[in-house]
Design a protein around this motif. Structure first.
Motif, PDB file in Angstrom:
ATOM      1  N   GLU A 145       1.045  -1.343   0.039  1.00  0.00           N
ATOM      2  CA  GLU A 145       0.168   0.055  -0.038  1.00  0.00           C
ATOM      3  C   GLU A 145       0.984   1.274   0.079  1.00  0.00           C
ATOM      4  OE1 GLU A 145      -2.476  -0.380   3.536  1.00  0.00           O
ATOM      5  OE2 GLU A 145      -3.350  -2.183   2.665  1.00  0.00           O
ATOM      6  N   LEU A 146       1.817   1.199   0.807  1.00  0.00           N
ATOM      7  CA  LEU A 146       2.891   2.341   0.874  1.00  0.00           C
ATOM      8  C   LEU A 146       3.570   2.631  -0.192  1.00  0.00           C
ATOM      9  CD1 LEU A 146       4.011   1.980   4.634  1.00  0.00           C
ATOM     10  CD2 LEU A 146       2.750   3.931   3.804  1.00  0.00           C
ATOM     11  N   ALA A 147       4.100   1.468  -0.887  1.00  0.00           N
ATOM     12  CA  ALA A 147       4.873   1.619  -2.054  1.00  0.00           C
ATOM     13  C   ALA A 147       3.789   1.974  -3.302  1.00  0.00           C
ATOM     14  CB  ALA A 147       5.186   0.055  -2.880  1.00  0.00           C
ATOM     15  N   GLU A 148       2.758   1.765  -3.363  1.00  0.00           N
ATOM     16  CA  GLU A 148       1.705   2.245  -4.354  1.00  0.00           C
ATOM     17  C   GLU A 148       1.578   3.728  -4.085  1.00  0.00           C
ATOM     18  OE1 GLU A 148      -3.076   1.896  -5.598  1.00  0.00           O
ATOM     19  OE2 GLU A 148      -1.868  -0.071  -5.090  1.00  0.00           O
ATOM     20  N   ARG A 149       1.307   4.041  -2.930  1.00  0.00           N
ATOM     21  CA  ARG A 149       1.296   5.618  -2.631  1.00  0.00           C
ATOM     22  C   ARG A 149       2.292   6.368  -3.112  1.00  0.00           C
ATOM     23  NH1 ARG A 149      -0.176   6.171   3.373  1.00  0.00           N
ATOM     24  NH2 ARG A 149       0.654   8.300   3.023  1.00  0.00           N
ATOM     25  N   PHE A 150       3.602   6.015  -2.775  1.00  0.00           N
ATOM     26  CA  PHE A 150       4.851   6.203  -3.381  1.00  0.00           C
ATOM     27  C   PHE A 150       4.935   6.463  -4.831  1.00  0.00           C
ATOM     28  CE2 PHE A 150       9.162   5.913  -4.512  1.00  0.00           C
ATOM     29  CZ  PHE A 150       9.672   6.748  -3.849  1.00  0.00           C
ATOM     30  N   ASP A 151       4.618   5.334  -5.434  1.00  0.00           N
ATOM     31  CA  ASP A 151       4.784   5.591  -7.017  1.00  0.00           C
ATOM     32  C   ASP A 151       3.677   6.450  -7.279  1.00  0.00           C
ATOM     33  OD1 ASP A 151       6.556   3.603  -6.829  1.00  0.00           O
ATOM     34  OD2 ASP A 151       5.156   1.635  -7.392  1.00  0.00           O
ATOM     35  N   GLU A 152       2.504   6.610  -6.792  1.00  0.00           N
ATOM     36  CA  GLU A 152       1.608   7.789  -7.243  1.00  0.00           C
ATOM     37  C   GLU A 152       2.238   9.074  -6.870  1.00  0.00           C
ATOM     38  OE1 GLU A 152      -2.096   6.708  -5.154  1.00  0.00           O
ATOM     39  OE2 GLU A 152      -2.497   5.079  -6.380  1.00  0.00           O
ATOM     40  N   VAL A 153       2.792   9.263  -5.742  1.00  0.00           N
ATOM     41  CA  VAL A 153       3.078  10.571  -5.488  1.00  0.00           C
ATOM     42  C   VAL A 153       4.313  10.866  -6.438  1.00  0.00           C
ATOM     43  CG1 VAL A 153       4.761  12.084  -3.902  1.00  0.00           C
ATOM     44  CG2 VAL A 153       2.685  10.579  -3.257  1.00  0.00           C
ATOM     45  N   MET A 154       5.363  10.038  -6.896  1.00  0.00           N
ATOM     46  CA  MET A 154       6.495  10.202  -7.941  1.00  0.00           C
ATOM     47  C   MET A 154       5.948  10.629  -8.969  1.00  0.00           C
ATOM     48  SD  MET A 154       8.876  10.401  -5.664  1.00  0.00           S
ATOM     49  CE  MET A 154      10.115  10.171  -6.568  1.00  0.00           C
TER      50      MET A 154
END
Length: 94
Positions: A83-92
């Motif tokens: 979940e955090l990795a997905e959020r990170f990818d979206e922010v980046m």
């Protein structure tokens, strides 16, 4: 440039997860909890100062089989990591 506030939120959550006493760091590139938290604290300090860390450095932490995923899988919070990795990818990507 990525949203620094969102990155601070993500890495703050990561720090909380990495600080759990029951974590297993054996399969990660980090020697132990102290090494992991020092790296995350450095990233957070840069972000809070308005100086985003190197993009590559941040991406490696969230990479498949990267240090955070290895800790998460061996410590029982693999789904939370995803979940955090997905959020990170979206922010980046923004």
């Amino acid at each position: 440039m990525a949203d620094i506030t969102a990155l601070i939120d993500i890495f703050s959550e990561v720090r909380t997860l990495l600080a759990r006493a029951e974590n297993d760091f054996d399969w990660s590139s980090w020697e132990d909890e102290t090494a992991a938290l020092e790296e995350i604290d450095g990233l957070l300090a840069n972000l809070r100062a308005g100086n985003p860390p190197d993009t590559h450095t941040m991406r490696v932490l969230f990479a498949p089989t990267g240090p955070m995923q290895e800790v998460s899988l061996s410590s029982g919070w693999g789904n939370r990591f995803l979940e955090l990795a997905e959020r990170f990818d979206e922010v980046m990507a923004s």
